[in-house]
Design an enzyme around this catalytic site. Sequence first.
Site, PDB file in Angstrom:
ATOM      1  N   CYS A  54      38.180  49.006  37.994  1.00 31.13           N
ATOM      2  CA  CYS A  54      38.220  47.893  38.942  1.00 31.13           C
ATOM      3  C   CYS A  54      39.099  48.175  40.157  1.00 31.13           C
ATOM      4  CB  CYS A  54      38.662  46.620  38.220  1.00 31.13           C
ATOM      5  SG  CYS A  54      37.614  46.250  36.804  1.00 31.13           S
TER       6      CYS A  54
ATOM      7  N   HIS B 125      44.658  40.426  42.461  1.00 35.15           N
ATOM      8  CA  HIS B 125      43.561  40.891  41.596  1.00 35.15           C
ATOM      9  C   HIS B 125      43.019  39.688  40.828  1.00 35.15           C
ATOM     10  CE1 HIS B 125      41.132  43.791  39.544  1.00 35.15           C
ATOM     11  NE2 HIS B 125      41.605  43.461  38.360  1.00 35.15           N
TER      12      HIS B 125
ATOM     13  N   GLU C  45      50.501  39.973  36.749  1.00 39.49           N
ATOM     14  CA  GLU C  45      50.439  40.168  38.194  1.00 39.49           C
ATOM     15  C   GLU C  45      51.418  39.246  38.905  1.00 39.49           C
ATOM     16  OE1 GLU C  45      47.293  40.682  41.899  1.00 39.49           O
ATOM     17  OE2 GLU C  45      46.619  39.655  40.086  1.00 39.49           O
TER      18      GLU C  45
ATOM     19  N   LYS D 278      38.301  35.906  43.516  1.00 41.99           N
ATOM     20  CA  LYS D 278      37.437  36.023  42.333  1.00 41.99           C
ATOM     21  C   LYS D 278      37.116  34.658  41.741  1.00 41.99           C
ATOM     22  CE  LYS D 278      38.800  40.671  40.774  1.00 41.99           C
ATOM     23  NZ  LYS D 278      39.827  41.017  41.770  1.00 41.99           N
TER      24      LYS D 278
ATOM     25  N   HIS E  39      34.152  38.609  39.433  1.00 36.87           N
ATOM     26  CA  HIS E  39      34.799  39.924  39.484  1.00 36.87           C
ATOM     27  C   HIS E  39      33.732  40.989  39.749  1.00 36.87           C
ATOM     28  CE1 HIS E  39      37.291  43.247  38.881  1.00 36.87           C
ATOM     29  NE2 HIS E  39      37.779  43.011  37.687  1.00 36.87           N
TER      30      HIS E  39
ATOM     31  N   PHE F  83      40.848  48.711  34.321  1.00 36.42           N
ATOM     32  CA  PHE F  83      40.849  49.262  32.969  1.00 36.42           C
ATOM     33  C   PHE F  83      41.233  50.747  33.052  1.00 36.42           C
ATOM     34  CE2 PHE F  83      37.619  46.395  30.491  1.00 36.42           C
ATOM     35  CZ  PHE F  83      38.446  45.309  30.700  1.00 36.42           C
TER      36      PHE F  83
END
Length: 411
Positions: free
Chosen positions: A163, A303, A314, A335, A340, A399
Amino acid sequence: MGTRVVVTGIGMVTPLGLSAETTWSALLEGRSGVDYISTFDPEPFETKIAAEVKGFDPTDYLDRKEARRMDRFVQLAAVAAQEAVASAGLDLAAEEAERVSVMIGSGIGGIQTLSQEFQVLMERGPSKVNPFLIPMMLGDMASGRVSMLMGAKGPNFSAISSCSTGADTIAEASQLIRGGQIDVAITGGSEAAICPIGIAGFNACNALSRSNDEPQKASRPFDALRDGFVMGEGSGILVLESLEHALARGATPLAELAGHGATADAHHVTQPSPGGEGGARAMQLALTRAGLSPSEVGYVNAHGTSTPMNDKFETMAIKTVLGEEAYSTPISSTKSMTGHLLGAAGALEAAVCVLAVSRGAIPPTINLENPDPDCDLDYTPNASRNVPVAAAISNSLGFGGHNTCLAFKSL
């Protein structure tokens, strides 16, 4: 100071619209692009929702024969790239082709084509498999196809970092400009993984929201009731140039890509490191390289996946880097509206930061209705703001423990 890198063009194909302008307008309106999956029957799946690109016909923009030989993620990239080049006012025929690069990443690549052709193999045998299967499924093929479409002969490759892919690819492209190897880069990310195996795979690792009753409220970053991300698809493309090149051809830069940072958690295949320390290091690197202090950051595009651990850690990372300024700095997760976009997320969100800087507006985080004590910053809840943004940063966390931050500022 060295070569400065600026953004001169933007292209978007997203669940909110088929252009940058329609997407940006929808973001400021706080509109959700999430709905029930329409491209296959989602009934057997735990997750029945996604943020699909609606009304997209690649043959409206591309040669019909060529479009049929592209996976959907490549089609999306090709259309966004055409818009980005047009918006930059870039005449590629007038450029030295060897000094124009295309770098467009995808975290997953042609999974739709691969899954379809696997079915063909099982049901009809190997002789019936599409001869274009391999070039349609390769993750670098958006970059390769767009270079052919544009006639760009400079370095052509893509980063793959889950991502963080879109952000890392943009960062790598900027380094080629800083190093004097190229003048122009058409760069970003594209993804189209909304298909049965894509949804089933992310369901199997408990990553997706199962809030099927109210699709448009399922993506709720930083909200106490968040239960996973909503998969989206689309493409975000930027045209990057050296400032000298942009000014020489009379272009108007939208923002400067002033710095970036990339780190690894070295912790877990899907979970961020405790406290978001890897993300914090990436943010600090980006700010240091951009010459920005915490007080100069006017917007953070988080994110913000709408997963419990990501949003909490985050938030901690932002506090670590911005200190007391974290509490007064506007943050949002787009998002909440786009879903996403996986490998394209960082590119789309970089484009959002450029528009925030150039237009003085901050999109909201929608569906933020239930305060979470662990997420106690200003996430621009539910309504956009018109405020000057001198500098903005975009966080991408992937990831595999990838962390990337891009820093943009006004010229």
